[in-house]
Every structure is written in structure tokens, then in C-alpha cells.
Design a protein around this motif. Structure first.
Motif, PDB file in Angstrom:
ATOM      1  N   ARG A  44       0.863  -1.186   0.000  1.00 52.86           N
ATOM      2  CA  ARG A  44       0.000   0.000   0.000  1.00 52.86           C
ATOM      3  C   ARG A  44       0.896   1.231   0.000  1.00 52.86           C
ATOM      4  O   ARG A  44       2.101   1.125   0.266  1.00 52.86           O
ATOM      5  CB  ARG A  44      -0.973   0.023   1.193  1.00 52.86           C
ATOM      6  CG  ARG A  44      -0.396   0.453   2.499  1.00 52.86           C
ATOM      7  CD  ARG A  44       0.586  -0.528   3.075  1.00 52.86           C
ATOM      8  NE  ARG A  44      -0.054  -1.700   3.675  1.00 52.86           N
ATOM      9  CZ  ARG A  44       0.555  -2.833   3.902  1.00 52.86           C
ATOM     10  NH1 ARG A  44       1.841  -2.984   3.601  1.00 52.86           N
ATOM     11  NH2 ARG A  44      -0.053  -3.851   4.449  1.00 52.86           N
ATOM     12  N   THR A  45       0.282   2.395  -0.264  1.00 56.47           N
ATOM     13  CA  THR A  45       1.045   3.650  -0.294  1.00 56.47           C
ATOM     14  C   THR A  45       1.026   4.303   1.080  1.00 56.47           C
ATOM     15  O   THR A  45      -0.011   4.309   1.747  1.00 56.47           O
ATOM     16  CB  THR A  45       0.408   4.627  -1.306  1.00 56.47           C
ATOM     17  OG1 THR A  45       0.164   3.943  -2.516  1.00 56.47           O
ATOM     18  CG2 THR A  45       1.304   5.829  -1.554  1.00 56.47           C
ATOM     19  N   LEU A  47       3.076   7.898   3.215  1.00 53.31           N
ATOM     20  CA  LEU A  47       3.868   9.106   2.967  1.00 53.31           C
ATOM     21  C   LEU A  47       5.130   9.070   3.808  1.00 53.31           C
ATOM     22  O   LEU A  47       5.063   8.814   5.021  1.00 53.31           O
ATOM     23  CB  LEU A  47       3.047  10.357   3.311  1.00 53.31           C
ATOM     24  CG  LEU A  47       1.750  10.534   2.514  1.00 53.31           C
ATOM     25  CD1 LEU A  47       1.011  11.792   2.966  1.00 53.31           C
ATOM     26  CD2 LEU A  47       2.016  10.589   1.011  1.00 53.31           C
ATOM     27  N   TYR A  59       4.049   7.195   9.148  1.00 49.88           N
ATOM     28  CA  TYR A  59       3.092   7.151  10.262  1.00 49.88           C
ATOM     29  C   TYR A  59       1.819   6.439   9.846  1.00 49.88           C
ATOM     30  O   TYR A  59       1.397   6.516   8.693  1.00 49.88           O
ATOM     31  CB  TYR A  59       2.778   8.572  10.752  1.00 49.88           C
ATOM     32  CG  TYR A  59       3.919   9.116  11.571  1.00 49.88           C
ATOM     33  CD1 TYR A  59       3.945   8.955  12.950  1.00 49.88           C
ATOM     34  CD2 TYR A  59       5.006   9.726  10.957  1.00 49.88           C
ATOM     35  CE1 TYR A  59       5.020   9.413  13.701  1.00 49.88           C
ATOM     36  CE2 TYR A  59       6.086  10.187  11.699  1.00 49.88           C
ATOM     37  CZ  TYR A  59       6.078  10.030  13.073  1.00 49.88           C
ATOM     38  OH  TYR A  59       7.141  10.465  13.812  1.00 49.88           O
ATOM     39  N   THR A  60       1.216   5.770  10.813  1.00 53.60           N
ATOM     40  CA  THR A  60       0.011   5.003  10.504  1.00 53.60           C
ATOM     41  C   THR A  60      -0.685   4.574  11.798  1.00 53.60           C
ATOM     42  O   THR A  60      -0.320   5.011  12.891  1.00 53.60           O
ATOM     43  CB  THR A  60       0.363   3.774   9.623  1.00 53.60           C
ATOM     44  OG1 THR A  60      -0.851   3.204   9.136  1.00 53.60           O
ATOM     45  CG2 THR A  60       1.166   2.732  10.379  1.00 53.60           C
ATOM     46  N   LYS A  66      -1.302  -3.298   8.083  1.00 55.92           N
ATOM     47  CA  LYS A  66       0.154  -3.198   7.985  1.00 55.92           C
ATOM     48  C   LYS A  66       0.802  -3.236   9.364  1.00 55.92           C
ATOM     49  O   LYS A  66       1.861  -3.806   9.562  1.00 55.92           O
ATOM     50  CB  LYS A  66       0.561  -1.931   7.209  1.00 55.92           C
ATOM     51  CG  LYS A  66       0.420  -0.635   8.000  1.00 55.92           C
ATOM     52  CD  LYS A  66       0.792   0.580   7.197  1.00 55.92           C
ATOM     53  CE  LYS A  66      -0.339   1.136   6.378  1.00 55.92           C
ATOM     54  NZ  LYS A  66      -1.636   1.361   7.086  1.00 55.92           N
ATOM     55  N   GLN A 123      -8.612   1.883  11.357  1.00 53.77           N
ATOM     56  CA  GLN A 123      -8.026   1.604  10.039  1.00 53.77           C
ATOM     57  C   GLN A 123      -7.908   0.110   9.747  1.00 53.77           C
ATOM     58  O   GLN A 123      -7.373  -0.639  10.563  1.00 53.77           O
ATOM     59  CB  GLN A 123      -6.648   2.256   9.921  1.00 53.77           C
ATOM     60  CG  GLN A 123      -6.139   2.300   8.485  1.00 53.77           C
ATOM     61  CD  GLN A 123      -4.792   2.984   8.364  1.00 53.77           C
ATOM     62  OE1 GLN A 123      -3.837   2.604   9.005  1.00 53.77           O
ATOM     63  NE2 GLN A 123      -4.715   4.009   7.543  1.00 53.77           N
ATOM     64  N   SER A 124      -8.410  -0.273   8.594  1.00 53.39           N
ATOM     65  CA  SER A 124      -8.369  -1.629   8.031  1.00 53.39           C
ATOM     66  C   SER A 124      -9.445  -2.557   8.596  1.00 53.39           C
ATOM     67  O   SER A 124      -9.629  -3.669   8.079  1.00 53.39           O
ATOM     68  CB  SER A 124      -7.003  -2.308   8.181  1.00 53.39           C
ATOM     69  OG  SER A 124      -5.963  -1.441   7.820  1.00 53.39           O
TER      70      SER A 124
HETATM   71  C1  LIG Z   1      -0.998   8.902  -1.693  1.00 54.64           C
HETATM   72  C2  LIG Z   1      -1.394   8.083  -0.479  1.00 54.64           C
HETATM   73  C3  LIG Z   1      -0.786   8.344   0.718  1.00 54.64           C
HETATM   74  C4  LIG Z   1      -1.124   7.607   1.857  1.00 54.64           C
HETATM   75  N1  LIG Z   1      -0.457   7.841   3.022  1.00 54.64           N
HETATM   76  C5  LIG Z   1      -0.732   7.081   4.110  1.00 54.64           C
HETATM   77  C6  LIG Z   1       0.036   7.231   5.304  1.00 54.64           C
HETATM   78  O1  LIG Z   1       0.987   8.021   5.391  1.00 54.64           O
HETATM   79  N2  LIG Z   1      -0.307   6.459   6.363  1.00 54.64           N
HETATM   80  C7  LIG Z   1      -1.324   5.551   6.307  1.00 54.64           C
HETATM   81  O2  LIG Z   1      -1.587   4.886   7.314  1.00 54.64           O
HETATM   82  N3  LIG Z   1      -2.037   5.372   5.186  1.00 54.64           N
HETATM   83  C8  LIG Z   1      -1.763   6.102   4.086  1.00 54.64           C
HETATM   84  N4  LIG Z   1      -2.467   5.910   2.919  1.00 54.64           N
HETATM   85  C9  LIG Z   1      -3.513   4.860   2.898  1.00 54.64           C
HETATM   86  C10 LIG Z   1      -2.838   3.490   2.718  1.00 54.64           C
HETATM   87  O3  LIG Z   1      -2.419   3.311   1.376  1.00 54.64           O
HETATM   88  C11 LIG Z   1      -3.738   2.329   3.151  1.00 54.64           C
HETATM   89  O4  LIG Z   1      -4.947   2.340   2.443  1.00 54.64           O
HETATM   90  C12 LIG Z   1      -4.043   2.361   4.640  1.00 54.64           C
HETATM   91  O5  LIG Z   1      -2.915   2.754   5.398  1.00 54.64           O
HETATM   92  C13 LIG Z   1      -4.482   0.978   5.113  1.00 54.64           C
HETATM   93  O6  LIG Z   1      -3.491   0.035   4.784  1.00 54.64           O
HETATM   94  P1  LIG Z   1      -3.433  -1.413   5.433  1.00 54.64           P
HETATM   95  O7  LIG Z   1      -4.863  -1.924   5.492  1.00 54.64           O
HETATM   96  O8  LIG Z   1      -2.567  -2.223   4.539  1.00 54.64           O
HETATM   97  O9  LIG Z   1      -2.855  -1.259   6.816  1.00 54.64           O
HETATM   98  C14 LIG Z   1      -2.137   6.610   1.777  1.00 54.64           C
HETATM   99  C15 LIG Z   1      -2.737   6.357   0.543  1.00 54.64           C
HETATM  100  C16 LIG Z   1      -2.370   7.076  -0.574  1.00 54.64           C
HETATM  101  C17 LIG Z   1      -3.022   6.758  -1.903  1.00 54.64           C
END
Ligand SMILES: Cc1cc2nc3c(=O)[nH]c(=O)nc-3n(C[C@H](O)[C@H](O)[C@H](O)COP(=O)(O)O)c2cc1C
Length: 196
Positions: A44-45, A47, A59-60, A66, A123-124
Motif C-alpha cells: 500500500r502507499t 507518505l 506514520y500510521t 500493515k 483503520q483496516s
Molecule cells: C498517496 C497516499 C498516501 C497515503 N499515506 C498514508 C500514510 O501516510 N499512512 C497511512 O496509514 N495510510 C496512508 N495511505 C492509505 C494506505 O495506502 C492504506 O490504504 C491504509 O494505510 C491501510 O493500509 P493497510 O490496510 O494495509 O494497513 C495513503 C494512501 C495514498 C493513496
């Protein structure tokens, strides 16, 4: 360590060019690959929020998919592709949580709306309807008075990926692209070219 410094300096030069390039939408966006206990890769993406010799920080939500994968297996990879620059950098390494104080500092810099979102989003996890999320946003917005700092949720934090391998790829005519890699080995950091 000298080779790691060199790799980071090269990363910094490309990252800086990506930041300046008008046609790069967000130079900090990076694919994050993880592989939890099942062995299935996930990507996944996220930042990138900073990098130095200790690693690359993002950060997340630690309870996210993830976050769970990283708790099971801290090995992960980041893949940057800045298409207008025809550059790719792939970084593999081992992830550790950032210090609580570091997470606090970054959290405090986020807009209130994102902070409320950080509390409201599980999240998720499965979401019944969009209204359920909106309701949670309203609840947390009411819980934390406007104009006062919103505390950081315990499950929201950062990770730092300490690199063990940094690979650079640059497009060249005839698909004879340039690839070179800095890799941490038993003897220390090593450098070599790779076939495209
Ligand atoms: C451009 C972009 C930037 C993102 N930045 C973040 C980020 O910094 N942190 C984050 O948790 N999710 C970010 N996301 C969302 C993740 O891609 C992802 O959908 C979310 O973290 C859940 O992922 P997981 O289910 O694999 O944990 C971003 C998505 C996009 C398209």
C-alpha cells in the motif's frame, strides 16, 4: 557506514529533485510492502515523513493491517517511483516503532481534521456503512474541544525502516537501465552494479 552515507546522499539528491519537479504530484508517496506471519505479501502507499542514517519514517495506525503485519514480521520494503524523473529507489529493511516523543511531535503538527480522523478511523477494520464512520468523527470532534490540543491516540504512531539494502534504478535507452545497489552484508556495507 561510508557507503550507507553515500547511498543516503544519493537518495537525498533524487528526493530533492522529485520535490522540485512540478509534474511529481507528491514526492513523499511510497509503496510500502510488508509480509506478515502468513507469508502473503501486502502493499500500500504511505507518505515518507523523514529519513536519516537511522532510517525512513512513516506514520500510521498500529492496529491496521500493515501494523499487524509489522508486529508479526518487522521486515519491510519501500519502493519510490518518480515517473517524470525516470528514477526508482527500492529500500529494504527492518522496521521499529518510533519513540513516543517523536510520534507526539509529528502528531501535533497534523491538522485537527486529520487528528480527529486518526481517532475515528479503525483503520483496516470492516466498516458497516459510511455513516458509522461519520458518526464516530462527530463523536470525537465533540469530545475534543476546538482550539485545544487533540491528544495522540495510543494506536497511532510511526515506524522507522532501518535500511539493509538500497537499490537505485535509472531509465536508460534501449532498456539498458542503470541499476546499482548498496547492501549490508556480514562484512559491512557493500556496493555493486546490477544488470538491468
Ligand atoms: C498517496 C497516499 C498516501 C497515503 N499515506 C498514508 C500514510 O501516510 N499512512 C497511512 O496509514 N495510510 C496512508 N495511505 C492509505 C494506505 O495506502 C492504506 O490504504 C491504509 O494505510 C491501510 O493500509 P493497510 O490496510 O494495509 O494497513 C495513503 C494512501 C495514498 C493513496
Amino acid at each position: 557506514m561510508q557507503l550507507l552515507k553515500e547511498a543516503l546522499s544519493r537518495f537525498g539528491a533524487i528526493y530533492g529533485r522529485a520535490a522540485e519537479a512540478a509534474d511529481v504530484v507528491d514526492h513523499t508517496a511510497v509503496s510500502l510492502a510488508t509480509c506478515g506471519a502468513t507469508g502473503w505479501p501486502q502493499v500500500r502507499t504511505v507518505l515518507l515523513k523523514g529519513y536519516d542514517e537511522l532510517g525512513f519514517t512513516f506514520y500510521t495506525n498500529r492496529h491496521s493491517r500493515k501494523g499487524r503485519a509489522l508486529a508479526e514480521n518487522p521486515r519491510a520494503a519501500l519502493c519510490f517511483h518518480w515517473a517524470p524523473l525516470a528514477e526508482q529507489v527500492v529500500i529494504e529493511g527492518v522496521v521499529t516503532p518510533v519513540a513516543e516523543s517523536e510520534a507526539d511531535a509529528y502528531w501535533a503538527s497534523r491538522p485537527r481534521e486529520s487528528q480527529i480522523g486518526g481517532w475515528a478511523s479503525q483503520q483496516s477494520a470492516a466498516l458497516e456503512t459510511r455513516e458509522v464512520l461519520e458518526q464516530r468523527v462527530a463523536e470525537y470532534a465533540a469530545r475534543f474541544p476546538e482550539g485545544e490540543p487533540v491528544p495522540r491516540p495510543p494506536h497511532w504512531s510511526g515506524y522507522r525502516l532501518a535500511p539493509v539494502r538500497i537499490e537505485f534504478w535509472r531509465a536508460r535507452p534501449g532498456r539498458l537501465h542503470e541499476r546499482d545497489v548498496y547492501e549490508h552484508t556480514a562484512e559491512g556495507w557493500a556496493y555493486r552494479l546490477l544488470n538491468p
